[in-house]
Design an enzyme around this catalytic site. Structure first.
Site, PDB file in Angstrom:
ATOM      1  N   GLY A 525      39.142  35.434  43.794  1.00 40.93           N
ATOM      2  CA  GLY A 525      39.717  36.758  43.952  1.00 40.93           C
ATOM      3  C   GLY A 525      39.477  37.289  45.344  1.00 40.93           C
ATOM      4  O   GLY A 525      38.528  36.893  46.017  1.00 40.93           O
ATOM      5  N   ARG A 526      40.340  38.189  45.757  1.00 40.75           N
ATOM      6  CA  ARG A 526      40.221  38.756  47.108  1.00 40.75           C
ATOM      7  C   ARG A 526      40.790  40.164  47.102  1.00 40.75           C
ATOM      8  O   ARG A 526      41.798  40.434  46.448  1.00 40.75           O
ATOM      9  CB  ARG A 526      40.962  37.883  48.118  1.00 40.75           C
ATOM     10  CG  ARG A 526      40.941  38.408  49.547  1.00 40.75           C
ATOM     11  CD  ARG A 526      41.805  37.535  50.433  1.00 40.75           C
ATOM     12  NE  ARG A 526      41.199  36.231  50.649  1.00 40.75           N
ATOM     13  CZ  ARG A 526      40.466  35.909  51.708  1.00 40.75           C
ATOM     14  NH1 ARG A 526      40.267  36.819  52.648  1.00 40.75           N
ATOM     15  NH2 ARG A 526      39.955  34.709  51.833  1.00 40.75           N
ATOM     16  N   GLY A 527      40.095  41.063  47.797  1.00 42.24           N
ATOM     17  CA  GLY A 527      40.555  42.436  47.929  1.00 42.24           C
ATOM     18  C   GLY A 527      40.130  43.008  49.255  1.00 42.24           C
ATOM     19  O   GLY A 527      39.512  42.319  50.093  1.00 42.24           O
ATOM     20  N   GLY A 530      36.260  42.817  49.733  1.00 44.05           N
ATOM     21  CA  GLY A 530      35.560  41.553  49.886  1.00 44.05           C
ATOM     22  C   GLY A 530      36.233  40.441  49.114  1.00 44.05           C
ATOM     23  O   GLY A 530      37.341  40.586  48.586  1.00 44.05           O
ATOM     24  N   VAL A 532      35.733  37.295  46.122  1.00 42.20           N
ATOM     25  CA  VAL A 532      34.977  36.911  44.930  1.00 42.20           C
ATOM     26  C   VAL A 532      35.008  35.396  44.795  1.00 42.20           C
ATOM     27  O   VAL A 532      36.076  34.776  44.894  1.00 42.20           O
ATOM     28  CB  VAL A 532      35.541  37.586  43.667  1.00 42.20           C
ATOM     29  CG1 VAL A 532      34.705  37.225  42.454  1.00 42.20           C
ATOM     30  CG2 VAL A 532      35.605  39.094  43.850  1.00 42.20           C
ATOM     31  N   LYS A 546      30.658  38.512  44.278  1.00 44.96           N
ATOM     32  CA  LYS A 546      31.504  39.295  45.184  1.00 44.96           C
ATOM     33  C   LYS A 546      30.776  39.485  46.496  1.00 44.96           C
ATOM     34  O   LYS A 546      29.681  40.060  46.542  1.00 44.96           O
ATOM     35  CB  LYS A 546      31.824  40.644  44.554  1.00 44.96           C
ATOM     36  CG  LYS A 546      32.738  41.517  45.409  1.00 44.96           C
ATOM     37  CD  LYS A 546      33.027  42.828  44.696  1.00 44.96           C
ATOM     38  CE  LYS A 546      33.953  43.722  45.508  1.00 44.96           C
ATOM     39  NZ  LYS A 546      34.234  44.999  44.819  1.00 44.96           N
ATOM     40  N   ASP A 638      39.207  54.373  40.510  1.00 47.78           N
ATOM     41  CA  ASP A 638      40.106  53.291  40.927  1.00 47.78           C
ATOM     42  C   ASP A 638      40.501  52.437  39.722  1.00 47.78           C
ATOM     43  O   ASP A 638      40.359  51.216  39.727  1.00 47.78           O
ATOM     44  CB  ASP A 638      39.449  52.436  42.008  1.00 47.78           C
ATOM     45  CG  ASP A 638      40.470  51.585  42.763  1.00 47.78           C
ATOM     46  OD1 ASP A 638      41.668  51.906  42.716  1.00 47.78           O
ATOM     47  OD2 ASP A 638      40.066  50.587  43.390  1.00 47.78           O
TER      48      ASP A 638
END
Length: 760
Positions: A525-527, A530, A532, A546, A638
């Site tokens: 995962g990516r946001g 950062g 994951v 993360k 959020d």
């Protein structure tokens, strides 16, 4: 025979005050204790403690309390001192309890060196208790003054340390005056160790590289009190606790701030007279104690003494008797670039006093930077391998060289600015000239007083008695040394300290998480905050790790995540198993969710209508717990499909609390938001219209998630003028009796294949 008895009587008067057997544990009004009379010693009822004049130098005495020990001389275990910074004369000095109720210590019968400043209209009495407390009582038993309220460098069992008190170390082992180290409650209610030197001061415990909550300390307390019991359990109102290595045994104990700045708990047999052993200590690495070797010097680990001080190349020691003064330069440094060079000292760190911080600077750039500043004494250069997101060197120019130590494990070097062609460039750390840290001078006070004529025969008897006493002393001393050596050979020795557990979930090291993720190889995962990664811990638990991006939120998101999730416990909230806070790295360790996020599954055939309903209900339960059931309400801020994770059974868990905000139970509104929080498309109108922020912002975001689950349309992707909510309202308004507006908005992939009723 009469002569022999007379000699033995004189010999007994020459014994140390530590072995005095005073018959009284109290001092009455209009009475005094004299420095010249060795029998003027108060002894507690059980014989545990003694109080009297204790020698601290040539013709220098301090009124003190110590553990009653036979023949301890000037090495008694002192636990309290009245006049440590103003010793009194060896003749004519007295401690008197006046008729006014004031206790006064006079130097040579003329100058007041110390007093309790107490007044009473009734009679008063001074008592020495078996717990080591010297207390002044009036006739009704009220405490007018007590030594427990004015500690010096030692705490005894059940003696509290309050917010207005502090422990102050002695200057050295032979100089009992106030030193540079202090244990106290800071203004943030945290118990700290402080180096307060002549030129600089800094906190070194808890580790200043970490925040208070990372060390298990809480700033949210108003009592500010710390104490320990006779079993060896220490407790402080900031949440710090420890237990002694010999916890549970009934022993004599004392917690002392030693001359080297380390806080240690000592213990020995309850009967006394044995060897003190360390059953806990705050700092296991003494070279990390600030100011331990002074400015422009270096501390190295020494197996014998624990540390060894050395001057930097081109510097000389200021005082051979006091390392706290450090070293001074033997050269004059020019500000001209062509007249200076830099000496590299490998694996050397100087903590603090950086006048700036420059990431991604090469060694040459750092040299040029320091060369242009006359105040720059050198610079710290670190190049950390496998740094994220790339290998970045760091440059820390220094305006002072303090708290220096050499460690083979430190991944950095110090570059010292010296004159060019000074023959210093080839010096290595192990070639630095050093002295033992223990060579500290005894404090000497000059005293003058009139001489008196003495009878020759009395003088002869006294000298003869002294000779006999010396022989007796050495005989007992040899026997005592033999017993101590035997005890040490049987296994008694100094115990090392340990670090207390900081939090209820685990703190990982960066190397552990690198190993768990095989070098952060498998990205799941990516946001914006950062990336994951998937990993496996040493106990074979699968985790999601993360790694926060420093450029986006970084420290603020990390603090919010740990402090919020650490207080929560609900089946529909993500499980945080641990964290890593090492240098600039901030990582969070979660339980691995097998089916990823809701956003990844919305287009999947695996989510039928029943599972979507269960996910909606579970998410609502998690949010309701945050809004209504926590001791401190929490706004997530959020809520979106990307932050709703699904486990192996598709049970939802709300995650990512980096933008969360605790809310006071006493108010539904919270004015402390300094910026808009959330994701476009899911954000409530309150953020844009600057309206009061309540739990309704999460409810609005949750409603947008429900609409996305039903329609299959993301509000983020909708055209600005035809948002998802607006389109649904239009369908409702234009629907007629024969057309169902529900069928118009529902995701075609989720429509029932076997029935045609609108309600399906």
């Amino acid at each position: 025979m009469a002569t022999l008895l007379f000699l033995l009587l004189l010999l007994s008067t020459l014994s140390s005050p530590c072995s005095s057997s005073a018959s009284s544990d109290s001092l009455s009004m209009d009475s005094s204790l004299s420095v010249e009379n060795t029998d003027d010693v108060l002894t507690s009822p059980g014989g545990v403690f003694s109080a009297g004049f204790f020698p601290v130098g040539d013709n220098a005495y301090v009124f003190s309390i110590w553990f009653s020990e036979a023949l301890c001389g000037s090495n008694c275990s002192v636990v309290w001192m009245a006049n440590r910074d103003q010793p009194v004369n060896g003749k004519g000095s007295k401690l008197s309890l006046l008729k006014s109720g004031n206790i006064v210590l006079t130097d040579a019968g003329r100058i007041t060196a110390w007093s309790t400043n107490t007044v009473t209209r009734s009679s008063a009495k001074l008592y020495l208790h078996d717990n080591g407390n010297l207390a002044l009582y009036d006739i009704e038993g009220e405490v007018l003054w007590q030594s427990f309220d004015f500690p010096t460098d030692t705490l005894l069992p059940e003696q509290p340390l309050f917010k207005d008190m502090q422990l102050v170390s002695s200057t050295s082992k032979t100089n009992y005056s106030s030193g540079f180290y202090k244990l106290y409650f800071d203004t943030d209610n945290v118990l700290r160790l402080l180096y307060d030197g002549p030129e600089a001061s800094s906190i070194y415990w808890p580790d200043p590289e970490f925040m208070s909550w990372e060390a298990g300390r809480s700033t949210f307390n108003s009592t500010r009190v710390a104490f320990f019991n006779s079993l060896g359990n220490f407790s402080s109102s900031d949440g710090f606790t420890f237990t002694a290595a010999d916890y549970g045994d009934r022993l004599q104990r004392r917690l002392k701030l030693d001359v080297d700045g380390n806080l240690r708990l000592y213990s020995r047999g309850d009967g006394g007279g044995g060897t003190w052993v360390v059953s806990w200590q705050a700092m296991t690495q003494t070279c990390r104690i600030h100011g331990v070797c002074g400015p422009n010097s270096l501390c190295n680990y020494d197996p014998g003494s624990g540390k060894r001080c050395s001057c930097l190349p081109g510097f000389k020691i200021k005082s051979f008797s006091d390392w706290s003064l450090g070293c001074e330069p033997e050269f004059n440094l020019s500000c001209t670039r062509s007249e200076i060079e830099f000496v590299q000292l490998k694996n050397v760190e100087f903590f603090g006093y950086d006048y700036a911080f420059y990431p991604n600077y090469t060694l040459q750039m750092c040299e040029d930077l320091c060369s242009r500043s006359c105040n720059c004494k050198g610079f710290q250069f670190k190049f950390i391998k496998h740094d994220y997101p790339s290998n970045i060197p760091y440059c820390y120019p220094k305006n002072a060289l303090l708290n220096g130590h050499h460690s083979p494990n430190f991944e950095g070097d110090i570059y010292l600015k010296v004159p060019r062609n000074s023959s210093l460039s080839n010096i290595r750390v192990n070639q630095l000239i050093g002295l033992e840290c223990s060579g500290l001078a005894t404090k000497h006070l000059d005293r003058t007083y009139p001489k008196r004529q003495e009878d020759r025969s009395v003088r002869f008897v006294l000298l003869f008695s002294i000779a006999v006493g010396v022989v007796e002393f050495f005989g007992i001393f040899l026997v005592w040394c033999f017993l101590i050596r035997t005890h040490q050979n049987s296994g008694a020795g100094e115990l090392q300290g340990y670090s207390p557990i900081a939090t209820h979930f685990r703190r990982f090291t960066l190397s552990e998480l690198k190993k768990a993720t095989r070098g952060f190889r498998e990205e799941i995962g990516r946001g914006a905050g950062g990336i994951v990664y998937k990993g496996m811990l040493s106990d074979h638990r699968v985790v999601a790790i993360k790694r926060l991006n420093e450029a986006y939120q970084g420290e603020a998101e990390f603090q919010a995540e740990v402090s919020t999730i650490g207080k929560l416990n609900h089946m529909n909230l993500i499980d945080l198993w641990g964290y890593c806070a090492e240098g600039k790295h901030r990582l969070l360790v979660y339980k691995y969710m097998e089916h990823g996020s809701l956003a990844e599954n919305l287009t999947s055939n695996a989510l039928d209508s029943e599972k979507r309903f269960d996910i909606a209900v579970g998410t609502a339960k998690g949010l309701a717990y945050l809004h209504e059931e926590c001791l401190e309400w929490v706004l997530h801020c959020d809520v979106k499909p990307q932050n709703i994770l699904l486990d192996s059974d598709y049970h939802p868990k709300v995650s990512d609390f980096g933008l969360s905000q605790p809310v006071n139970r006493g108010s539904r509104t919270n004015p402390r938001f300094s910026r808009i929080r959330g994701t476009r498309g899911y954000m409530a109108p309150e953020w844009v219209l600057n309206l009061p922020i309540t739990s309704k912002v999460d409810v609005y975001s949750y409603g947008m998630v429900l609409l996305e689950m039903v329609t299959g349309k993301s509000p983020y992707e909708e055209n600005e003028h035809r948002m998802l909510v607006k389109r649904i309202r239009e369908n409702m308004n234009t629907a007629n009796a024969t057309d169902s507006w529900v069928e118009k908005i529902i995701d075609p992939r989720q429509r029932c294949k076997t029935c045609h009723e609108p309600s399906s």
